[in-house]
Design a protein around this motif. Structure first.
Motif, short mmCIF file in Angstrom:
data_model
loop_
_atom_site.label_atom_id
_atom_site.label_comp_id
_atom_site.label_asym_id
_atom_site.label_seq_id
_atom_site.Cartn_x
_atom_site.Cartn_y
_atom_site.Cartn_z
N ILE A 38 0.84 -1.21 0.00
CA ILE A 38 0.00 0.00 0.00
C ILE A 38 0.87 1.26 0.00
CG2 ILE A 38 -1.73 1.30 1.31
CD1 ILE A 38 -2.91 -1.40 2.15
N PRO A 39 1.93 1.34 0.83
CA PRO A 39 2.79 2.53 0.74
C PRO A 39 3.44 2.71 -0.64
CG PRO A 39 3.18 1.43 2.81
CD PRO A 39 2.29 0.53 2.00
N LEU A 40 3.75 1.61 -1.32
CA LEU A 40 4.34 1.71 -2.66
C LEU A 40 3.33 2.31 -3.63
CD1 LEU A 40 6.84 1.12 -4.38
CD2 LEU A 40 5.84 -1.12 -4.89
N PHE A 41 2.07 1.89 -3.53
CA PHE A 41 1.01 2.46 -4.35
C PHE A 41 0.87 3.95 -4.07
CE2 PHE A 41 -3.59 3.31 -5.03
CZ PHE A 41 -3.60 3.11 -6.41
N SER A 42 0.93 4.35 -2.78
CA SER A 42 0.88 5.76 -2.40
C SER A 42 2.06 6.53 -2.97
CB SER A 42 0.87 5.91 -0.87
OG SER A 42 -0.24 5.28 -0.29
N LEU A 43 3.23 5.92 -2.97
CA LEU A 43 4.43 6.56 -3.51
C LEU A 43 4.31 6.80 -5.01
CD1 LEU A 43 7.28 7.56 -2.73
CD2 LEU A 43 8.11 5.26 -3.25
N PHE A 44 3.78 5.80 -5.75
CA PHE A 44 3.58 5.96 -7.19
C PHE A 44 2.60 7.10 -7.47
CE2 PHE A 44 4.89 1.35 -7.90
CZ PHE A 44 6.15 1.71 -8.37
N LYS A 45 1.53 7.20 -6.67
CA LYS A 45 0.57 8.29 -6.86
C LYS A 45 1.23 9.64 -6.60
CE LYS A 45 -3.24 7.63 -4.57
NZ LYS A 45 -4.42 7.17 -3.83
N ARG A 96 3.50 10.46 -9.58
CA ARG A 96 2.69 10.85 -10.75
C ARG A 96 2.22 12.30 -10.59
NH1 ARG A 96 -2.38 7.55 -10.91
NH2 ARG A 96 -3.03 9.11 -9.42
N GLN A 97 1.79 12.64 -9.39
CA GLN A 97 1.31 13.99 -9.11
C GLN A 97 2.45 15.01 -9.26
OE1 GLN A 97 -0.51 16.05 -5.24
NE2 GLN A 97 -1.20 13.99 -5.57
N GLU A 98 3.62 14.68 -8.74
CA GLU A 98 4.78 15.57 -8.87
C GLU A 98 5.12 15.82 -10.33
OE1 GLU A 98 7.71 14.94 -5.06
OE2 GLU A 98 7.89 13.54 -6.72
N ARG A 99 5.17 14.75 -11.12
CA ARG A 99 5.50 14.87 -12.53
C ARG A 99 4.47 15.71 -13.27
NH1 ARG A 99 6.34 9.62 -12.83
NH2 ARG A 99 4.41 9.25 -13.95
N ARG A 100 3.20 15.50 -12.96
CA ARG A 100 2.13 16.24 -13.63
C ARG A 100 2.18 17.73 -13.29
NH1 ARG A 100 -0.08 18.45 -16.79
NH2 ARG A 100 -2.28 18.57 -17.20
N LEU A 101 2.46 18.04 -12.03
CA LEU A 101 2.51 19.44 -11.59
C LEU A 101 3.82 20.14 -11.94
CD1 LEU A 101 0.98 19.17 -8.01
CD2 LEU A 101 0.06 20.53 -9.88
N GLY A 102 4.90 19.37 -11.94
CA GLY A 102 6.22 19.98 -12.08
C GLY A 102 6.69 20.59 -10.76
N LEU A 160 -0.58 11.94 0.15
CA LEU A 160 0.19 13.15 -0.14
C LEU A 160 -0.48 13.83 -1.33
CD1 LEU A 160 2.74 14.80 0.54
CD2 LEU A 160 3.92 13.46 -1.19
N CYS A 161 -0.88 15.07 -1.13
CA CYS A 161 -1.63 15.77 -2.17
C CYS A 161 -1.23 17.24 -2.19
CB CYS A 161 -3.12 15.61 -1.88
SG CYS A 161 -4.15 15.79 -3.31
#
Length: 194
Positions: A70-77, A80-86, A115-116
């Motif tokens: 589950i933490p790995l899934f959270s890390l991937f999310k 992805r969010q970091e990459r999308r936002l820059g 993390l959002c």
């Protein structure tokens, strides 16, 4: 009384790697203790035969995936969010602001972490409470639905109403629709849900 100028260090000060490691650490310890108990029982009754060794190795092989899935899934999310936002977690500069004024929302919940970034959320769409009635789970689960910057509706799952409310407070609550749903699951003998 004067403050010393030093602030207390929190999880917010940690890197994503440390947050990942800490969010799965409790489950890791629990599973490791269970493995040790199973291993001791197997060694006591089976001694060192090949079946006993296979059981112990199987238990140990499940410790890492079971505690850090589950933490790995959270890390991937989060990545992805970091990459999308820059905008990257490591570049944050709002350490001294109160939690509800920071750009990143961070909490550990449900065996992982949430993390959002504030800019990733366009608007809050709704809040939903589900009651799960099943053999594997009982109780309420709290969702906050939001529209992301791409217009996709996403859900954040919380284990308590207070955590969902904390998230909404962080985002500066907006008008949204609240729903309560009762989900009943019945397990039939054939291995499926009826």
């Amino acid at each position: 009384m004067k403050s010393s100028g030093k602030r207390e260090k929190t999880i917010y000060d940690d890197s994503l790697t440390r947050i990942f490691l800490w969010s799965g650490f409790t489950m890791f310890i629990i599973l490791l203790i269970v493995c040790i108990i199973i291993g001791a029982t197997v060694l006591f009754y089976r001694r060192f035969d090949s079946e006993g060794i296979k059981i112990i190795l199987f238990c140990l092989a499940l410790v890492i995936p079971g505690s850090y899935g589950i933490p790995l899934f959270s890390l991937f999310k989060a990545w992805r969010q970091e990459r999308r936002l820059g905008i990257y977690w490591k570049d944050r500069t709002d350490y001294d602001r109160p939690e509800w004024e920071r750009d990143w929302y961070l909490t550990c919940d449900r065996g992982g972490f949430i993390l959002c970034h504030r800019n990733y959320i366009k608007r809050i769409v709704g809040r939903q409470t589900e009651t799960e009635i099943a053999e594997h789970a009982r109780g309420k689960v709290y969702y906050v639905m939001y529209e992301d910057m791409d217009g996709k509706i996403r859900k954040l799952k919380f284990s308590s109403d207070s955590l969902a409310s904390e998230f909404l407070h962080w985002f500066k609550k907006q008008v949204y629709k609240e729903m309560e749903i009762c989900v009943k699951e019945h397990w039939n003998g054939s291995g499926g849900i009826s």
